[in-house]
Write an enzyme that holds these catalytic residues in place. Structure first.
Site, PDB file in Angstrom:
ATOM      1  N   LYS A  35     -46.564  46.486  28.247  1.00  0.00           N
ATOM      2  CA  LYS A  35     -47.961  46.907  28.445  1.00  0.00           C
ATOM      3  C   LYS A  35     -48.886  46.103  27.514  1.00  0.00           C
ATOM      4  O   LYS A  35     -48.399  45.428  26.595  1.00  0.00           O
ATOM      5  CB  LYS A  35     -48.074  48.409  28.150  1.00  0.00           C
ATOM      6  CG  LYS A  35     -47.754  48.766  26.697  1.00  0.00           C
ATOM      7  CD  LYS A  35     -47.475  50.247  26.516  1.00  0.00           C
ATOM      8  CE  LYS A  35     -47.189  50.553  25.055  1.00  0.00           C
ATOM      9  NZ  LYS A  35     -46.622  51.887  24.862  1.00  0.00           N
ATOM     10  N   ARG A 130     -48.954  64.779  23.749  1.00  0.00           N
ATOM     11  CA  ARG A 130     -49.943  63.841  24.280  1.00  0.00           C
ATOM     12  C   ARG A 130     -49.833  63.929  25.800  1.00  0.00           C
ATOM     13  O   ARG A 130     -50.643  64.576  26.432  1.00  0.00           O
ATOM     14  CB  ARG A 130     -49.689  62.430  23.750  1.00  0.00           C
ATOM     15  CG  ARG A 130     -50.790  61.443  24.127  1.00  0.00           C
ATOM     16  CD  ARG A 130     -50.534  60.046  23.586  1.00  0.00           C
ATOM     17  NE  ARG A 130     -49.275  59.485  24.067  1.00  0.00           N
ATOM     18  CZ  ARG A 130     -48.806  58.285  23.719  1.00  0.00           C
ATOM     19  NH1 ARG A 130     -49.482  57.519  22.874  1.00  0.00           N
ATOM     20  NH2 ARG A 130     -47.658  57.843  24.210  1.00  0.00           N
ATOM     21  N   TYR A 255     -70.905  36.120   4.117  1.00  0.00           N
ATOM     22  CA  TYR A 255     -71.861  37.184   4.440  1.00  0.00           C
ATOM     23  C   TYR A 255     -71.886  38.257   3.367  1.00  0.00           C
ATOM     24  O   TYR A 255     -70.843  38.720   2.918  1.00  0.00           O
ATOM     25  CB  TYR A 255     -71.484  37.856   5.762  1.00  0.00           C
ATOM     26  CG  TYR A 255     -71.804  37.042   6.987  1.00  0.00           C
ATOM     27  CD1 TYR A 255     -73.108  36.643   7.267  1.00  0.00           C
ATOM     28  CD2 TYR A 255     -70.798  36.681   7.882  1.00  0.00           C
ATOM     29  CE1 TYR A 255     -73.399  35.907   8.400  1.00  0.00           C
ATOM     30  CE2 TYR A 255     -71.074  35.949   9.026  1.00  0.00           C
ATOM     31  CZ  TYR A 255     -72.383  35.563   9.280  1.00  0.00           C
ATOM     32  OH  TYR A 255     -72.654  34.846  10.401  1.00  0.00           O
ATOM     33  N   MET A 303     -66.988  35.772  12.556  1.00  0.00           N
ATOM     34  CA  MET A 303     -66.539  35.743  13.953  1.00  0.00           C
ATOM     35  C   MET A 303     -65.529  34.622  14.191  1.00  0.00           C
ATOM     36  O   MET A 303     -64.533  34.794  14.878  1.00  0.00           O
ATOM     37  CB  MET A 303     -67.735  35.569  14.889  1.00  0.00           C
ATOM     38  CG  MET A 303     -67.365  35.689  16.359  1.00  0.00           C
ATOM     39  SD  MET A 303     -68.774  35.406  17.438  1.00  0.00           S
ATOM     40  CE  MET A 303     -69.736  36.885  17.169  1.00  0.00           C
TER      41      MET A 303
HETATM   42  C1  PLP Z   1     -45.351  51.861  24.134  1.00  0.00           C
HETATM   43  C2  PLP Z   1     -44.239  52.758  24.531  1.00  0.00           C
HETATM   44  C3  PLP Z   1     -42.907  52.486  24.169  1.00  0.00           C
HETATM   45  C4  PLP Z   1     -42.534  51.361  23.222  1.00  0.00           C
HETATM   46  O1  PLP Z   1     -42.811  51.752  21.899  1.00  0.00           O
HETATM   47  P1  PLP Z   1     -42.495  50.773  20.665  1.00  0.00           P
HETATM   48  O2  PLP Z   1     -42.814  51.583  19.475  1.00  0.00           O
HETATM   49  O3  PLP Z   1     -43.403  49.603  20.830  1.00  0.00           O
HETATM   50  O4  PLP Z   1     -41.063  50.395  20.773  1.00  0.00           O
HETATM   51  C5  PLP Z   1     -41.911  53.283  24.680  1.00  0.00           C
HETATM   52  N1  PLP Z   1     -42.213  54.326  25.487  1.00  0.00           N
HETATM   53  C6  PLP Z   1     -43.469  54.652  25.833  1.00  0.00           C
HETATM   54  C7  PLP Z   1     -43.720  55.818  26.711  1.00  0.00           C
HETATM   55  C8  PLP Z   1     -44.517  53.886  25.352  1.00  0.00           C
HETATM   56  O5  PLP Z   1     -45.777  54.206  25.692  1.00  0.00           O
END
Ligand code: PLP
Length: 372
Positions: A35, A130, A255, A303
């Protein structure tokens, strides 16, 4: 050669890290998490390079569709599932597997048949609070899903660990203990372990492990280092010095002039800034690698530029490469200095940065840094 920042992507390191996952969890299949643009490394590049995994996971339907368009035909799991009929139809047309985490998603699947039923993963809340169906409601939800015309077979079960970044936290083992009886009762395949679980809790590996950050060569643990887990960094973010200036004691730098030279000294400017994804809140003292030495950042991050204290590297010249993180300077160390986590630094590398696939000699600076 350009002075613009580059992200060197070491696909041999990615393969090495996947081999580490396999060695740690030999009895489990691997659902590799790509992702957020492959944690900033390039989702399609990473998907192609991870040819040996059993399935790939993305957060959203659109990411799965993009992978199919790029010719990735392995099983793809959408971790947030779909939220309406349009997304369900897109998922079905692209043969995506869906995580189902809410009563709304179950209703959607009950109401609508699709030409080709989809593989589903029922997400159970074992303590993260969550996403997920409450533990007590999971058996009924699983049976409902199995009866949906849009769902192929018995859903797999998954849960997500809330505290697996802390090897001393008892919640991880407890979350696994809560899921176990349910998996046995439903005779379903089960998945729980993220990178922290894979490295720290072997008993939680289950049928499928879900590595994310460790594939990219980063420790998931607070205060941890990739090398301790036998991992190699995949991304090395580099740029160059574009100025080497001499200032007097008391001269303010950058800055706001918040950082003031404590003595007559040399200050370098590297071409990288928050517009490239370098964290703007990185304070003076954040390490940057120059000629094999850590030099401290001084002044505020701009930047397109950062300033560096060059007192320890008098031989530094315009054009010298600098490493912001990666081989030779763990991203974990930079994240700690900047008060964030490596995940955010990697995901945040901007589209303006050039991505170059290149093997980096582990523990040394890039091959391109030599002979300059
Ligand atoms: C992002 C995610 C993972 C991977 O987690 P890491 O800590 O990057 O290994 C696994 N399962 C779900 C549901 C996630 O959202």
């Amino acid at each position: 050669m350009s002075s613009a920042p580059r992200a060197l992507i070491d696909l041999a390191a990615l393969a090495h890290n996947l081999a580490r996952v396999r060695a740690l969890a030999p009895a489990s299949r691997v659902l590799a998490v790509i992702k957020a643009n492959g944690y900033g490394h390039g989702m399609i590049r990473v998907a192609r390079a991870l040819g040996a995994v059993d399935a790939l996971a993305v957060a959203r339907v659109g990411e799965g569709v993009a992978l199919r368009r790029a010719g990735i035909f392995r099983p793809l799991v959408v971790l947030e599932g779909c939220c309406d009929l349009e997304e369900l139809e897109q998922a079905a047309a692209n043969r995506l597997e869906l995580v189902v985490h809410s009563p709304e998603q179950i209703r959607l699947l009950r109401r609508h048949a699709v030409a080709e039923p989809l593989g589903c993963w029922l997400k159970v809340d074992t303590g993260m609070h969550r996403l997920g169906i409450a533990l007590e409601q999971a058996p009924a939800a699983c049976r409902e899903l199995a009866a949906c015309p849009a769902v192929a077979g018995i859903p797999r079960l998954m849960t997500h660990f809330a505290n697996a970044d802390d090897p001393g936290d008892p919640l991880t083992a407890e979350q696994w203990r809560r899921l176990g009886p349910l998996a046995a009762e439903l005779k379903a395949e089960v998945s729980a372990a993220n990178s922290g679980g894979i490295l720290g809790w072997p008993e939680t590996h289950g049928d499928w492990v879900r590595p994310g950050i460790m594939l990219y060569g980063v420790s998931p643990f607070q205060g941890g280092r990739a090398a301790d887990a036998g991992l190699r960094p995949v991304m090395t973010l580099q740029s160059r010095l574009i100025a080497v200036n001499h200032y007097k004691k008391g001269d303010p730098i950058g800055y706001g002039g918040a950082w003031v030279c404590p003595e007559d000294m040399t200050v370098g400017v590297a071409s990288v800034g928050y517009g490239d994804g370098y964290p703007r809140h990185a304070p003076p003292g954040t390490p940057v690698l120059l000629k094999g030495k850590r030099v401290p950042l001084v002044g505020r991050v701009s930047m397109d530029m950062i300033s560096l204290d060059l007192r320890s590297v008098p031989q530094a010249r315009v054009g010298d490469p600098v490493t912001l993180w990666g081989a030779g300077l763990p991203v974990e160390e930079v994240a700690e200095a900047a008060g964030t986590i490596p995940y955010q630094l990697l995901c945040g590398v901007a589209a303006r940065v050039d991505f170059v696939e290149e093997q980096v000699a582990y523990g040394q600076e890039s091959s391109r840094q030599t002979g300059l």
